[in-house]
Write a protein that holds these residues in place. Sequence first.
Motif, PDB file in Angstrom:
ATOM      1  N   ALA B 246       0.830  -1.206   0.000  1.00  0.00           N
ATOM      2  CA  ALA B 246       0.000   0.000   0.000  1.00  0.00           C
ATOM      3  C   ALA B 246       0.866   1.258   0.000  1.00  0.00           C
ATOM      4  O   ALA B 246       0.563   2.225  -0.698  1.00  0.00           O
ATOM      5  N   VAL B 247       1.943   1.230   0.784  1.00  0.00           N
ATOM      6  CA  VAL B 247       2.827   2.399   0.851  1.00  0.00           C
ATOM      7  C   VAL B 247       3.425   2.691  -0.527  1.00  0.00           C
ATOM      8  O   VAL B 247       3.386   3.821  -1.014  1.00  0.00           O
ATOM      9  N   LEU B 248       3.935   1.654  -1.172  1.00  0.00           N
ATOM     10  CA  LEU B 248       4.551   1.853  -2.486  1.00  0.00           C
ATOM     11  C   LEU B 248       3.511   2.354  -3.493  1.00  0.00           C
ATOM     12  O   LEU B 248       3.775   3.255  -4.288  1.00  0.00           O
ATOM     13  N   PHE B 249       2.305   1.787  -3.402  1.00  0.00           N
ATOM     14  CA  PHE B 249       1.242   2.179  -4.314  1.00  0.00           C
ATOM     15  C   PHE B 249       0.875   3.655  -4.113  1.00  0.00           C
ATOM     16  O   PHE B 249       0.762   4.424  -5.064  1.00  0.00           O
ATOM     17  N   LEU B 250       0.760   4.035  -2.839  1.00  0.00           N
ATOM     18  CA  LEU B 250       0.430   5.425  -2.514  1.00  0.00           C
ATOM     19  C   LEU B 250       1.489   6.378  -3.069  1.00  0.00           C
ATOM     20  O   LEU B 250       1.176   7.431  -3.628  1.00  0.00           O
ATOM     21  N   VAL B 251       2.741   5.982  -2.935  1.00  0.00           N
ATOM     22  CA  VAL B 251       3.828   6.834  -3.422  1.00  0.00           C
ATOM     23  C   VAL B 251       3.650   7.102  -4.913  1.00  0.00           C
ATOM     24  O   VAL B 251       3.723   8.237  -5.369  1.00  0.00           O
ATOM     25  N   PHE B 252       3.341   6.033  -5.673  1.00  0.00           N
ATOM     26  CA  PHE B 252       3.263   6.222  -7.115  1.00  0.00           C
ATOM     27  C   PHE B 252       2.014   7.000  -7.522  1.00  0.00           C
ATOM     28  O   PHE B 252       2.046   7.763  -8.474  1.00  0.00           O
ATOM     29  N   GLN B 253       0.931   6.820  -6.760  1.00  0.00           N
ATOM     30  CA  GLN B 253      -0.250   7.628  -7.045  1.00  0.00           C
ATOM     31  C   GLN B 253       0.042   9.102  -6.769  1.00  0.00           C
ATOM     32  O   GLN B 253      -0.319   9.972  -7.546  1.00  0.00           O
ATOM     33  N   ALA B 254       0.747   9.340  -5.650  1.00  0.00           N
ATOM     34  CA  ALA B 254       1.050  10.723  -5.269  1.00  0.00           C
ATOM     35  C   ALA B 254       1.938  11.390  -6.312  1.00  0.00           C
ATOM     36  O   ALA B 254       1.747  12.549  -6.652  1.00  0.00           O
ATOM     37  N   VAL B 255       2.893  10.639  -6.826  1.00  0.00           N
ATOM     38  CA  VAL B 255       3.806  11.195  -7.821  1.00  0.00           C
ATOM     39  C   VAL B 255       3.008  11.757  -8.993  1.00  0.00           C
ATOM     40  O   VAL B 255       3.337  12.806  -9.539  1.00  0.00           O
ATOM     41  N   PHE B 256       1.923  11.076  -9.330  1.00  0.00           N
ATOM     42  CA  PHE B 256       1.139  11.556 -10.457  1.00  0.00           C
ATOM     43  C   PHE B 256       0.159  12.651 -10.078  1.00  0.00           C
ATOM     44  O   PHE B 256       0.072  13.671 -10.738  1.00  0.00           O
ATOM     45  N   SER B 257      -0.610  12.444  -8.974  1.00  0.00           N
ATOM     46  CA  SER B 257      -1.691  13.399  -8.736  1.00  0.00           C
ATOM     47  C   SER B 257      -1.225  14.680  -8.049  1.00  0.00           C
ATOM     48  O   SER B 257      -1.715  15.749  -8.362  1.00  0.00           O
ATOM     49  N   TRP B 258      -0.257  14.607  -7.130  1.00  0.00           N
ATOM     50  CA  TRP B 258       0.183  15.827  -6.457  1.00  0.00           C
ATOM     51  C   TRP B 258       0.941  16.751  -7.400  1.00  0.00           C
ATOM     52  O   TRP B 258       0.971  17.952  -7.211  1.00  0.00           O
ATOM     53  N   ALA B 259       1.584  16.148  -8.386  1.00  0.00           N
ATOM     54  CA  ALA B 259       2.483  16.944  -9.221  1.00  0.00           C
ATOM     55  C   ALA B 259       1.733  17.692 -10.311  1.00  0.00           C
ATOM     56  O   ALA B 259       2.303  18.544 -10.977  1.00  0.00           O
ATOM     57  N   GLU B 260       0.442  17.368 -10.477  1.00  0.00           N
ATOM     58  CA  GLU B 260      -0.293  17.925 -11.606  1.00  0.00           C
ATOM     59  C   GLU B 260      -0.255  19.452 -11.635  1.00  0.00           C
ATOM     60  O   GLU B 260       0.067  20.048 -12.650  1.00  0.00           O
ATOM     61  N   TRP B 261      -0.581  20.064 -10.479  1.00  0.00           N
ATOM     62  CA  TRP B 261      -0.692  21.516 -10.433  1.00  0.00           C
ATOM     63  C   TRP B 261       0.636  22.212 -10.751  1.00  0.00           C
ATOM     64  O   TRP B 261       0.689  23.002 -11.694  1.00  0.00           O
ATOM     65  N   PRO B 262       1.724  21.879 -10.009  1.00  0.00           N
ATOM     66  CA  PRO B 262       2.987  22.562 -10.348  1.00  0.00           C
ATOM     67  C   PRO B 262       3.434  22.284 -11.787  1.00  0.00           C
ATOM     68  O   PRO B 262       4.005  23.161 -12.434  1.00  0.00           O
ATOM     69  N   MET B 263       3.139  21.097 -12.297  1.00  0.00           N
ATOM     70  CA  MET B 263       3.563  20.790 -13.661  1.00  0.00           C
ATOM     71  C   MET B 263       2.812  21.647 -14.676  1.00  0.00           C
ATOM     72  O   MET B 263       3.398  22.130 -15.645  1.00  0.00           O
ATOM     73  N   ASP B 264       1.514  21.840 -14.422  1.00  0.00           N
ATOM     74  CA  ASP B 264       0.742  22.706 -15.317  1.00  0.00           C
ATOM     75  C   ASP B 264       1.310  24.116 -15.321  1.00  0.00           C
ATOM     76  O   ASP B 264       1.410  24.762 -16.361  1.00  0.00           O
ATOM     77  N   ARG B 265       1.688  24.587 -14.108  1.00  0.00           N
ATOM     78  CA  ARG B 265       2.230  25.941 -14.015  1.00  0.00           C
ATOM     79  C   ARG B 265       3.532  26.049 -14.817  1.00  0.00           C
ATOM     80  O   ARG B 265       3.751  26.990 -15.559  1.00  0.00           O
ATOM     81  N   ILE B 266       4.407  25.047 -14.656  1.00  0.00           N
ATOM     82  CA  ILE B 266       5.693  25.109 -15.361  1.00  0.00           C
ATOM     83  C   ILE B 266       5.473  25.090 -16.867  1.00  0.00           C
ATOM     84  O   ILE B 266       6.066  25.872 -17.607  1.00  0.00           O
ATOM     85  N   GLU B 267       4.560  24.228 -17.297  1.00  0.00           N
ATOM     86  CA  GLU B 267       4.287  24.145 -18.735  1.00  0.00           C
ATOM     87  C   GLU B 267       3.776  25.469 -19.275  1.00  0.00           C
ATOM     88  O   GLU B 267       4.212  25.931 -20.335  1.00  0.00           O
ATOM     89  N   ALA B 268       2.868  26.084 -18.513  1.00  0.00           N
ATOM     90  CA  ALA B 268       2.323  27.372 -18.944  1.00  0.00           C
ATOM     91  C   ALA B 268       3.446  28.402 -19.020  1.00  0.00           C
ATOM     92  O   ALA B 268       3.520  29.205 -19.959  1.00  0.00           O
ATOM     93  N   GLY B 269       4.341  28.357 -18.032  1.00  0.00           N
ATOM     94  CA  GLY B 269       5.451  29.308 -18.007  1.00  0.00           C
ATOM     95  C   GLY B 269       6.356  29.138 -19.210  1.00  0.00           C
ATOM     96  O   GLY B 269       6.762  30.113 -19.852  1.00  0.00           O
ATOM     97  N   VAL B 270       6.664  27.874 -19.551  1.00  0.00           N
ATOM     98  CA  VAL B 270       7.535  27.603 -20.690  1.00  0.00           C
ATOM     99  C   VAL B 270       6.882  28.087 -21.990  1.00  0.00           C
ATOM    100  O   VAL B 270       7.519  28.733 -22.821  1.00  0.00           O
ATOM    101  N   ALA B 271       5.570  27.824 -22.107  1.00  0.00           N
ATOM    102  CA  ALA B 271       4.862  28.248 -23.316  1.00  0.00           C
ATOM    103  C   ALA B 271       4.855  29.765 -23.428  1.00  0.00           C
ATOM    104  O   ALA B 271       5.074  30.334 -24.510  1.00  0.00           O
ATOM    105  N   ALA B 272       4.657  30.436 -22.273  1.00  0.00           N
ATOM    106  CA  ALA B 272       4.630  31.892 -22.289  1.00  0.00           C
ATOM    107  C   ALA B 272       5.988  32.448 -22.705  1.00  0.00           C
ATOM    108  O   ALA B 272       6.087  33.375 -23.512  1.00  0.00           O
TER     109      ALA B 272
END
Lengths: 97, 632
Positions: B246-272
Amino acid sequence: MSVAATALPVPLSTLRRGARAVVQTVLAETPVIDDALRSTVGQRLVELGFVCGVEIEVVESMWPIGDPLAVRVRGSTFALRRREAAAVMVVPAGVAA
Amino acid sequence: MDTANRRLAELRIALVGVPNCGKTALFNRLTGGRQKVANYPGVTVERKEGHFRDRAGRPYCVLDLPGAYSLSPTTLDEAITRDLVLGRVAGEAPPDVIVCVADATHMPLSLRLVLEVQRLGHPMVVALNRSDLARRRGFRLDAAKLSAVLGVPVFETVAIAPGGADPLIEGLAPYLPRDPDAGMPAAGNGAVCDLAPDRESTERTQQLVPRILAEVGYREPLRTRAATRADAILMHPAAGMLVLAAVLFLVFQAVFSWAEWPMDRIEAGVAALSGWLSGVLPAGALRSLLIDGVIAGLGSVIVFLPQILILFFFILVLEDSGYLPRAAYLLDRLMGNVGLSGRAFIPLLSSFACAIPGIMAARTIPSVRDRIATIMIAPLMTCSARLPVYALLIAAFIPVRRVGPFNLQGLVLFALYAAGVFAALAVAWVMKRFLTKRTYHPLMLELPDYQWPDLRSLAVGLIERARIFLRRVGGIILSLMIVLWFLASYPAPPPGAAGPAIEYSFAGMLGRALHVLFAPIGFNWQIAVALVPGLAAREVAVSALGTVYAMSATDTALESALQPVIASTWSVATGLSLLAWYIFAPQCLSTLAVVKRETQSWRYPLIMAGYLFALAYLASFVTYRMALAFAP
């Protein structure tokens, strides 16, 4: 601490979860860890605190045959495989409630 | 002259202590986390050095030695610690003062090492670490008395509290050379004796330990009820395994879902940024280099920084909390079946971040054979550099859908990680069958008390990781992107050419040549081009795809977004095939270089490159053909 002095020493590897015992000795012949470093399992076990008169407790053990065991000695806990634990001769002191 | 004077005035201290005594936290407290990490010459044991000044501005240089239970080593790490305090490491002067770090809450192990170090006759002091924790447990170690009994200065420290190292720093001041010619105030230099402690002398020291401890008021810690209960669950043969999964599974889920917001921001910044640049720069080679080469390339990698930091955050927390050794305990037998040690769990888990620290962490495995086996399978653990590739392909080819409470994309990612792990177990098993020479290698792993992770050490660790990643992005990845841009731009297409410029360039030619090899597994020539710079670092393949597609684009709107482009131009079979390829992904030159250095031979890196390439090709071939058959 008066431990039944009449009890015969047994290898630590035969103890079950929850068992307490007093270390009697670490066998002289133990597996060699590294030839170049001239280190043996026995030397390290003594360094970790498995010396005569010290109380130990098997706090956890893995299914199905107790390999590895988690052993508490002088306030620290170590995971030992059966083969390492077999090098430590202990006098059992009854089972914890 | 200047540097020589400073050298002389600086006091060199070395931290020595048993594993888990809080030595690294003390090092971070002393140096404020500013450290220089390198290797000892000739071996790959990590060398950590830092500098600090006391209140009076006097300089100190502190070396953090690898944790050691004893000066009769069983691992490479312990051997380095012994050799260093004995002054046997070439090109490394022995420290002026040894600071023996003792854990006030676990004195027996620490005190035995202190007694052993003391026998060397070298100037030393003892740092009684975690003295606050001891007090909270209802006893106070009498530092003055311990000092009197041992005959060496003893200072109480609390490595995790601000100012917690001050008593130690003040205590070191008398050792500072008063002027460059005065030399050391303390005696004992030259008295360094060689010691090969035998069983008998070790046992004699061990009999001394409880007597000293009784005198200074030490009380053995009782196992707390919370720890007992936690162990009963976390180390339970069945429940513990479930928690681990469960711990390992949670880690991999978190890697995907928590990172969404900052990743969107970085992408927007690069595009700008790229939009702004194309507005202010005149069309031409410079604009193309900056936008297609540098920004398209680097932007597509830097966006993964949040995911990498989240992954490292979990690894560091699990490490600090004391959970990882328990996981090693759980897995020891299972891993023993395929010829690995439970100890291999920690290097292998680090390999999920990057195979290089993982391979280096394998040196804590005492046996050479176990160590080689661990090193050989470390690259099969999905490193964070593969995350950009997975993330790109999953986003392009796996629909966003919920499967029960889970996100389908997260599930696919988990499956890819699991595939790597199973491949690793299979490879280890095969190696066990072929390497018949079996010698015994013990586990003997300490299960430290549970503790809350120290936020400061966590922050230091994360900043260090971010710095390493950004340095790679700025260094190797940037230069490769510029080279690739050049290859993709020249020679220029003949006048009146119909297709995009890249098809006439060196990169286009190279891609078409390699395409012959990769066509059977469904890779197009753009992928073939991208795999080449990916040799230097796996994540570069994503930047390279970014550049290749940006250069092929006739429509400038395509430049910033790689994922929709590949989603619309690749077949699903190609996408899945590339995913399968990256489970094995042989192309990482830095990993191979580290393996060469760690094993001191060409044999293992060559075998590794060969078997990874073969498995990658096979996996992609099977995946591609099956995908074509089922979903043409």
